[in-house]
Design a protein around this motif. Structure first.
Motif: not given
Length: 559
Positions: A89-94, A120-126, A141-144, A162-169
């Motif tokens: 539980n140490q890394y963001p996972v797509l 997929l985007c709805k799963k990571y909508v946060y 992201f919204n268009r996807l 992935m770029r978004m997940m890296h930025a957030v986490h």
């Protein structure tokens, strides 16, 4: 709560929390991360060998948005505490699957891809609520999500997320793609080259932008049935490793080993079923590991726990079509009849196997076709050794042998020689035993025979011959004291054929077995009652030995 055998649940967390029986494959996590330094790992295995459940297990273990200590309690991976401290539980996972990306044409398949990416985007909508995300990425992201993204945005969608997940986490992303090759397999199956070309362009874009020199990628794991050639979809992807059915590394992690099956049977109180399960569902050799098909074992155990008298059945054939095998058998330029006979008789053949393939070239050579049959589980390595470039292969078990038989039988009925069939039927009505024997032997010569074909195989051939020419045979119909093999009615001629079959153990027994078949008809009274309105009844005994047939009619009793 007592654990239960669960069929079809490929969600690791659900399976564990609902007390489903889990064959522990978690050591794979340690082996993959600690023993390799691959940026991209591809595992190719036949369908129903636990790929999706394994990927779900990986997601659960690595996902930074979860606390998975409870679901992994008691499993092998916890024997590596330092590794778990560093990775659990140490890394963001797509995590996504391409299993539903298919359609009758490119438009339909492309639509399903957009649906898959939207889900997929709805799963990571946060992600889009974070102030760390670029406005441009939020817009894409919204268009996807709304399925309005441009083609270029679809191709780069995984890289964007992935770029978004890296930025957030603040950590690079572990990318998991299940069934990566399904879109290409389905496009190729359509036989539409443009459809395949368009889908290949998109899948290549998705993979190359997310896997190639991507600073936001920690590592990636992909699963599929085939390793598509690097030049086709993985161009430029460095530090790439593929583990297929020929590789020893990780060979024990997909499929159940004999010890794992034995423990499962002991748990279920069904240890006496080991011989049946081995005969039907064992026999795959991946690398240097002999394994059972997990789907079949679990399906059969679940059925037997409901009914102890349940016999093994073909669960594989119900999971998807067998178009690959059909394409091979019916290939217009490749005749493998002799090799199929060897395999169906329990023998082995040695073939050159290609580890890299492209779906649009699968049927171009016999080498490609044997390669895909091996990679997709229709044949298996015959032993644990590898000859460089060539592999000794065989049919793994009774379940796959049954699939071969059905495919071969279907081909036989599709390719019946009409002239020979007419010769045979004419001879039967004319009571010409020799001509009937010769014609039926000629027909059998074009079939693929094997030694454990019983009377039911020959029964099926005769039933198919008469059905193909417009008759409606009564098969195993009750008559007298038993069941007659076949009754054929010629309404226009007001006549009937009564047929009983025998399979001879030796060629010299054909005559005797024909006589026994005729005697059986008489003894059991199959011909005592003439169907109403019919005037003539002709009784035959037919015996078979391999591809040779003997036809003998009932002799008239001496006056």
């Amino acid at each position: 709560m007592e654990k239960i055998i669960v069929v079809g649940n490929e969600n690791f967390d659900e399976l564990i929390r609902e007390d489903g029986y889990y064959v522990d494959k978690t050591e794979l996590l340690y082996e993959l991360v600690e023993k390799t330094r691959n940026k991209v790992a591809l595992f190719t295995r036949p369908r129903r060998f636990g790929k999706t459940l394994t990927m779900s297990m990986m997601e659960s273990f690595f996902d930074i948005n979860r606390d998975s200590r409870e679901v992994f309690d008691g499993l092998a991976i916890l024997n590596h505490p330092e590794f778990c401290e560093e990775w659990m539980n140490q890394y963001p996972v797509l995590f996504l699957s391409f299993k539903d990306v298919e359609g009758l044409n490119f438009h339909g398949a492309y639509g399903m891809l957009k649906v898959t990416l939207a889900s997929l985007c709805k799963k990571y909508v946060y992600l889009r609520n974070s102030g760390k995300i670029l406005d441009e990425d939020k817009e894409i992201f919204n268009r996807l999500i709304s399925q309005n993204a441009k083609l270029e945005e679809i191709k780069t969608s995984l890289a964007t997320i992935m770029r978004m997940m890296h930025a957030v986490h603040g950590k690079p992303v572990i990318l998991l793609i299940d069934e990566y090759d399904v879109p290409l397999a389905k496009a190729e199956a359509s036989k539409n080259k443009e459809f395949y070309r368009q889908m290949l362009d998109i899948i290549r874009g998705l993979l190359s932008t997310s896997l190639k020199t991507n600073e936001h990628l920690k590592f990636a794991v992909l699963t599929g049935c085939l390793r598509i050639s690097k030049e086709s979809v993985f161009t430029g992807v460095n530090n790439f490793a593929c583990y297929c059915v020929l590789n020893r590394k990780f060979s024990q992690y997909f499929g159940f080993t004999q010890n794992e099956v034995a423990k499962m049977l002991e748990f279920a109180g069904l240890s006496e079923k080991m011989a049946a399960i081995t005969q039907w569902y064992d026999g795959y050799i991946f690398g240097n590991s002999e394994v059972f098909c997990p789907w079949d074992v679990v399906s059969y155990l679940s059925a037997v726990m409901d009914d102890k008298e349940e016999v093994p059945q073909n669960f594989w054939v119900n999971t998807s079509g067998n178009a690959i095998l059909d394409d091979f058998i019916n290939h217009p330029k490749i005749d493998v009849s002799d090799k199929f006979e060897i395999l169906l008789n329990g023998g082995t053949i040695t073939e050159e196997i290609l580890q890299e393939l492209t779906y649009d070239q699968l049927a171009e050579s016999e080498k490609s076709l044997w390669s895909i049959l091996l990679m997709t589980g229709y044949v298996s390595k015959a032993d644990k050794t590898n000859i460089k470039g060539k592999i000794k292969i065989r049919i793994p078990n009774a379940e796959i042998s049954e699939i071969f038989r059905h495919a071969v039988a279907a081909r036989f009925h599709r390719t019946l020689d009409a002239s020979k069939v007419n010769e045979f039927i004419t001879a039967m009505w004319n009571q010409d035993e020799d001509a009937a024997s010769l014609s039926l032997t000629d027909i059998l010569w074009n079939s693929i025979s094997y030694f454990d074909y019983g009377e039911e195989y020959y029964h099926g051939i005769l039933n198919g011959i008469f059905t193909a020419t417009g008759y409606a045979p009564d098969s195993n119909d009750e008559a007298g004291l038993g069941r007659l093999d076949l009754r054929i009615r010629d309404r226009a001629g007001r006549r009937v054929l009564l047929l009983e079959f025998k399979r001879s153990k030796k060629e010299k027994d054909l005559d005797r077995d024909c006589d026994e078949a005729v005697a059986q008809i008489e003894k059991n009274g199959y011909g005592k009652v003439m169907p109403e309105g019919y005037e003539q009844q002709i009784i035959y005994g037919i015996a078979f030995f391999g591809k040779k047939a003997k036809v003998k009619k009932k002799r008239k009793s001496p006056a």
